[in-house]
Motif scaffolding. Structure first.
Motif, PDB file in Angstrom:
ATOM      1  N   CYS A 182       0.836  -1.202   0.000  1.00 37.94           N
ATOM      2  CA  CYS A 182       0.000   0.000   0.000  1.00 37.94           C
ATOM      3  C   CYS A 182       0.873   1.254   0.000  1.00 37.94           C
ATOM      4  N   ASN A 183       1.907   1.265   0.839  1.00 40.17           N
ATOM      5  CA  ASN A 183       2.815   2.412   0.881  1.00 40.17           C
ATOM      6  C   ASN A 183       3.574   2.568  -0.427  1.00 40.17           C
ATOM      7  N   ALA A 184       3.999   1.466  -1.018  1.00 37.85           N
ATOM      8  CA  ALA A 184       4.727   1.544  -2.289  1.00 37.85           C
ATOM      9  C   ALA A 184       3.833   2.089  -3.394  1.00 37.85           C
ATOM     10  N   GLN A 185       2.603   1.603  -3.447  1.00 43.84           N
ATOM     11  CA  GLN A 185       1.680   2.102  -4.458  1.00 43.84           C
ATOM     12  C   GLN A 185       1.393   3.583  -4.242  1.00 43.84           C
ATOM     13  N   GLY A 186       1.181   3.986  -3.009  1.00 39.85           N
ATOM     14  CA  GLY A 186       0.927   5.399  -2.716  1.00 39.85           C
ATOM     15  C   GLY A 186       2.108   6.272  -3.093  1.00 39.85           C
ATOM     16  N   PHE A 187       3.329   5.783  -2.849  1.00 33.64           N
ATOM     17  CA  PHE A 187       4.530   6.536  -3.211  1.00 33.64           C
ATOM     18  C   PHE A 187       4.583   6.776  -4.714  1.00 33.64           C
ATOM     19  N   PHE A 188       4.396   5.723  -5.501  1.00 29.21           N
ATOM     20  CA  PHE A 188       4.517   5.872  -6.954  1.00 29.21           C
ATOM     21  C   PHE A 188       3.362   6.669  -7.559  1.00 29.21           C
ATOM     22  N   VAL A 189       2.171   6.524  -7.005  1.00 33.22           N
ATOM     23  CA  VAL A 189       1.051   7.338  -7.482  1.00 33.22           C
ATOM     24  C   VAL A 189       1.311   8.810  -7.179  1.00 33.22           C
ATOM     25  N   HIS A 190       1.784   9.097  -5.971  1.00 31.54           N
ATOM     26  CA  HIS A 190       2.105  10.480  -5.602  1.00 31.54           C
ATOM     27  C   HIS A 190       3.222  11.028  -6.480  1.00 31.54           C
ATOM     28  N   LEU A 191       4.250  10.217  -6.706  1.00 33.16           N
ATOM     29  CA  LEU A 191       5.364  10.644  -7.546  1.00 33.16           C
ATOM     30  C   LEU A 191       4.882  11.007  -8.944  1.00 33.16           C
ATOM     31  N   GLY A 192       4.007  10.202  -9.501  1.00 34.18           N
ATOM     32  CA  GLY A 192       3.488  10.469 -10.843  1.00 34.18           C
ATOM     33  C   GLY A 192       2.603  11.693 -10.906  1.00 34.18           C
ATOM     34  N   PHE A 193       1.651  11.798  -9.980  1.00 37.54           N
ATOM     35  CA  PHE A 193       0.718  12.923 -10.011  1.00 37.54           C
ATOM     36  C   PHE A 193       1.412  14.247  -9.696  1.00 37.54           C
ATOM     37  N   ALA A 194       2.204  14.267  -8.627  1.00 38.13           N
ATOM     38  CA  ALA A 194       2.867  15.516  -8.234  1.00 38.13           C
ATOM     39  C   ALA A 194       3.921  15.912  -9.263  1.00 38.13           C
ATOM     40  N   SER A 202       3.966  15.189 -12.436  1.00 37.67           N
ATOM     41  CA  SER A 202       3.261  15.654 -13.630  1.00 37.67           C
ATOM     42  C   SER A 202       2.749  17.078 -13.442  1.00 37.67           C
ATOM     43  N   ALA A 203       2.215  17.382 -12.272  1.00 37.03           N
ATOM     44  CA  ALA A 203       1.721  18.737 -12.011  1.00 37.03           C
ATOM     45  C   ALA A 203       2.859  19.752 -12.031  1.00 37.03           C
ATOM     46  N   PHE A 204       3.989  19.394 -11.396  1.00 36.52           N
ATOM     47  CA  PHE A 204       5.138  20.300 -11.405  1.00 36.52           C
ATOM     48  C   PHE A 204       5.634  20.554 -12.827  1.00 36.52           C
ATOM     49  N   PHE A 205       5.823  19.495 -13.593  1.00 35.73           N
ATOM     50  CA  PHE A 205       6.369  19.666 -14.933  1.00 35.73           C
ATOM     51  C   PHE A 205       5.403  20.401 -15.861  1.00 35.73           C
ATOM     52  N   PHE A 252      13.896  21.054 -13.162  1.00 33.71           N
ATOM     53  CA  PHE A 252      14.092  19.604 -13.130  1.00 33.71           C
ATOM     54  C   PHE A 252      14.352  19.120 -11.705  1.00 33.71           C
ATOM     55  N   GLY A 253      15.171  19.847 -10.976  1.00 34.97           N
ATOM     56  CA  GLY A 253      15.477  19.447  -9.601  1.00 34.97           C
ATOM     57  C   GLY A 253      14.263  19.451  -8.696  1.00 34.97           C
ATOM     58  N   THR A 254      13.480  20.498  -8.766  1.00 37.05           N
ATOM     59  CA  THR A 254      12.289  20.556  -7.910  1.00 37.05           C
ATOM     60  C   THR A 254      11.166  19.670  -8.444  1.00 37.05           C
ATOM     61  N   GLY A 255      11.094  19.514  -9.769  1.00 37.02           N
ATOM     62  CA  GLY A 255      10.058  18.661 -10.357  1.00 37.02           C
ATOM     63  C   GLY A 255      10.218  17.201  -9.981  1.00 37.02           C
ATOM     64  N   LEU A 256      11.448  16.768  -9.764  1.00 36.24           N
ATOM     65  CA  LEU A 256      11.690  15.399  -9.321  1.00 36.24           C
ATOM     66  C   LEU A 256      11.922  15.312  -7.815  1.00 36.24           C
TER      67      LEU A 256
END
Length: 99
Positions: free
Chosen positions: A34-46, A48-51, A80-84
């Motif tokens: 559950c934590n791993a899935q939440g991490f990757f979903v957050h990484l993708g959504f956030a 994407s919003a930053f970029f 790039f630094g803040t987006g990732l």
């Protein structure tokens, strides 16, 4: 008058806990997955919003303010630094806290 019945916990295509455990036996009731899935979903959504926002800012700087390529390259390092970095840091924090 016929009333349609659905099995308990299975409404209009949503998986019930029992069916979920049959399809994904190692993921059910497992905090790590559950934590791993939440991490990757957050990484993708956030990320994407930053970029998306940074592309808009870059276009503004190029078109309206006529920045040179050298100026844009400096800004791209920050973008790039803040987006990732920001999504990774907040994702790690949220996973560690169990959010």
């Amino acid at each position: 008058l016929a009333v349609p019945t659905t099995p308990p916990g299975n409404y209009e295509g949503y998986y019930s806990i029992e069916r979920w455990e049959v399809y994904f036996p190692w993921a059910a009731d497992n905090g790590g997955t559950c934590n791993a899935q939440g991490f990757f979903v957050h990484l993708g959504f956030a990320g994407s919003a930053f970029f998306t926002g940074y592309i808009a800012i870059q276009t503004l700087l190029l078109v309206k303010y006529a920045w040179t390529e050298k100026q844009i390259q400096k800004a791209e390092y920050v973008f790039f630094g803040t987006g990732l970095g920001v999504p990774q840091i907040t994702g790690i924090w949220a996973s560690a806290e169990g959010l």
